[in-house]
Enzyme design. Structure first.
Site, mmCIF file in Angstrom:
data_model
loop_
_atom_site.group_PDB
_atom_site.id
_atom_site.type_symbol
_atom_site.label_atom_id
_atom_site.label_comp_id
_atom_site.label_asym_id
_atom_site.label_seq_id
_atom_site.Cartn_x
_atom_site.Cartn_y
_atom_site.Cartn_z
ATOM 1 N N ARG A 7 -9.384 -12.535 1.751
ATOM 2 C CA ARG A 7 -10.175 -13.634 1.189
ATOM 3 C C ARG A 7 -9.397 -14.947 1.187
ATOM 4 O O ARG A 7 -9.994 -16.031 1.229
ATOM 5 C CB ARG A 7 -10.638 -13.255 -0.220
ATOM 6 C CG ARG A 7 -9.536 -13.073 -1.227
ATOM 7 C CD ARG A 7 -9.986 -12.309 -2.472
ATOM 8 N NE ARG A 7 -10.240 -10.910 -2.154
ATOM 9 C CZ ARG A 7 -10.709 -10.023 -3.034
ATOM 10 N NH1 ARG A 7 -11.001 -10.409 -4.267
ATOM 11 N NH2 ARG A 7 -10.910 -8.769 -2.683
ATOM 12 N N LYS A 15 0.850 -1.183 0.000
ATOM 13 C CA LYS A 15 0.000 0.000 0.000
ATOM 14 C C LYS A 15 0.892 1.242 0.000
ATOM 15 O O LYS A 15 1.802 1.355 0.818
ATOM 16 C CB LYS A 15 -0.901 0.004 1.245
ATOM 17 C CG LYS A 15 -1.905 -1.144 1.281
ATOM 18 C CD LYS A 15 -2.707 -1.122 2.577
ATOM 19 C CE LYS A 15 -3.618 -2.327 2.689
ATOM 20 N NZ LYS A 15 -4.714 -2.313 1.714
#
Length: 493
Positions: free
Chosen positions: A347, A272
């Site tokens: 996920r 990020k």
């Protein structure tokens, strides 16, 4: 602070502040309120006129009463339209009053509120929740707490005598919400996979739950390659948490709650960048926090339902051991995953947690995760996305959320969008194209549930608020705990 129930007449009550709820465009004082106003020399009528108070939801005004009066201050709070009265109306109005009373240094606070749906138990619980949630303060990391003002010591709910069980239930639920708030709010050097596992063990010890913590080696034996791929770069070991609450008798249902537990998300090698909110990524275990908060509450409430609380907990970090973009992982159900984005790691951890839960012979599974920014774009910061192919589970969760006041909205599970997850060299990729990103994330998770009715809640928005919002102060909200408790209890009916 103690919340007490009283059958003392309104006209005889004495204390620091008395709060009165009034409906919108129905602020004319009649009956007992008119008599109360006469007792205080018309101060209420005068205050309403001067402030042009209309009774709009959560609006508040207050005034000092004459010296020597048994009540020091009067607080009026708006309840909105009578036909729109909900439990959350009472919850939010109580929160607004509590904040005003605290600022006014009230130690003894009385409430004169109407009933919702002629239900004193539900009304008392909602009012108590609003007060307790609004007055919560997290000063753990301050050398000197900013809030040094006087605290409210006693709250009396007038006309609610005999509803002690409702107050107890509110206390139990709020204890779970505040645990979730504290876990989300704490920095990543305070809440790690190790400390989350210790929290689960403490809940089990304090409330009589069963607990199993699977270590890295245990997860390897179970073939949890998706989860361990996320964890492999961190210096801290992953922990797979499995808490179980079992009622004394035969359970009416068997359920699982699964929470995403990434205690810090750097993004991995797809790191990020500046401006991406990397400093807020301590919140990426908000699902696990809600799961543990629900476990704490449910263990105290003791419903006739067996509940499994599960979280695959890890950090998503960067090192020489980090998974690469393009790596292929094998989940515990044998599905292979091409990792085209290491920042879509939640996920991957949920995949193995879902496979684990699916083998437990359950009636339903709900997972919660701060999963996608796409869900925030779609629904904003106050609403969680509900994704499920099962109408019955969707209806149960929608009903549970409506009672709690936590907002959810059912989103489509458009199977065609799974085309975007197809890989040329594996069974699937972990991310698809940008359009419909929250839907493809849910479709990815669906591949790891075979037999059990399942729903996914994307809570990326409501897990945190930057400013005071209803009964939530700025910071972690504990979102999901109250809805989960309601869902579990409703499943046993």
């Amino acid at each position: 602070m103690t919340i007490q129930l009283s059958d003392q007449p309104l006209l005889e009550w004495a204390g620091d502040s008395l709060a009165i709820g009034l409906f919108e465009d129905a602020v004319e004082l009649t009956g007992e309120l008119a008599t109360l106003d006469q007792k205080f020399s018309g101060v209420l009528k005068e205050l309403i006129a001067e402030e042009e108070f209309k009774g709009k939801a959560n609006s508040t005004i207050f005034t000092r009463v004459n010296p020597g009066s048994p009540v020091r201050k009067l607080i009026l709070v708006g309840l909105g339209k009578p036909d729109a009265l909900k439990l959350d109306t009472l919850r939010r109005a109580a929160a607004a009053v509590a904040r005003v009373a605290k600022k006014q240094k009230s130690k003894i606070l009385g409430f004169n509120f109407p009933l919702w749906n002629n239900d004193p138990a539900a009304s008392a619980q909602a009012i108590a929740e609003g007060i307790e949630l609004a007055l919560y303060q997290d000063n753990r990391f301050k050398s000197e707490p900013e809030d040094k003002g006087s605290q409210i010591e006693t709250v009396e709910l007038l006309g609610f005598s005999g509803q002690e069980a409702a107050i107890t239930r509110a206390n139990q639920i709020v204890s779970g919400v505040n645990l979730a708030r504290e876990l989300v709010a704490a920095p990543a050097n305070a809440v790690t996979p190790i400390t989350l596992a210790q929290t689960a063990q403490a809940i089990a010890k304090d409330h009589g739950l069963q607990v199993e913590i699977l270590e890295k080696e245990d997860c390897e034996k179970l073939g949890m390659g998706a989860f361990l791929g996320v964890a492999q770069a961190s210096e801290l070991p992953p922990k797979f948490i499995h808490l179980t609450y079992k009622p004394e008798g035969t359970p009416k249902k068997k359920l699982a709650i699964i929470g995403k537990g990434v205690t810090f998300d750097s993004g991995g090698l797809n790191i990020k960048g500046a401006g991406s909110g990397i400093e807020t990524m301590k919140m990426d275990m908000g699902g696990a926090a809600a799961t543990l908060g629900a476990a704490k509450a449910i263990a105290q409430i003791k419903p006739d339902v067996e509940v499994h609380f599960i979280s695959a907990v890890a950090e998503n970090m960067i090192s020489g051991r980090a998974m690469h973009p393009g790596d292929i992982l094998t989940a515990s159900n044998g599905k292979t995953i091409e990792v085209n984005n290491t920042d879509a790691e939640g996920r991957l951890t949920l995949a193995d947690a879902l496979v684990f839960a699916d083998k437990l012979g359950l009636d339903a599974i709900v997972d919660l995760a701060t999963l996608t920014g796409a869900n925030v774009i779609a629904l904003g910061e106050d609403i969680a996305g509900l994704y499920t192919p099962d109408d019955a589970v969707a209806s149960q969760l929608e009903k549970a959320a409506q009672t709690s006041g936590e907002k959810i909205w059912r989103m489509p599970m458009e199977e065609k969008y799974f085309e975007g997850l197809k890989s040329g060299i594996a069974d699937m990729k972990n991310t698809g194209p940008r359009p419909g990103g929250s839907i493809t994330a849910a479709l990815f998770l669906k591949q790891f549930v075979k037999d059990t009715p399942w729903a996914h809640l994307d809570i990326a928005g409501p897990v945190w608020t930057d400013k005071e919002n209803g009964y939530n102060g700025a910071g972690a909200t504990g979102y999901g705990v109250r809805t989960l408790v309601n869902w579990v209890e409703g499943s046993g009916e």
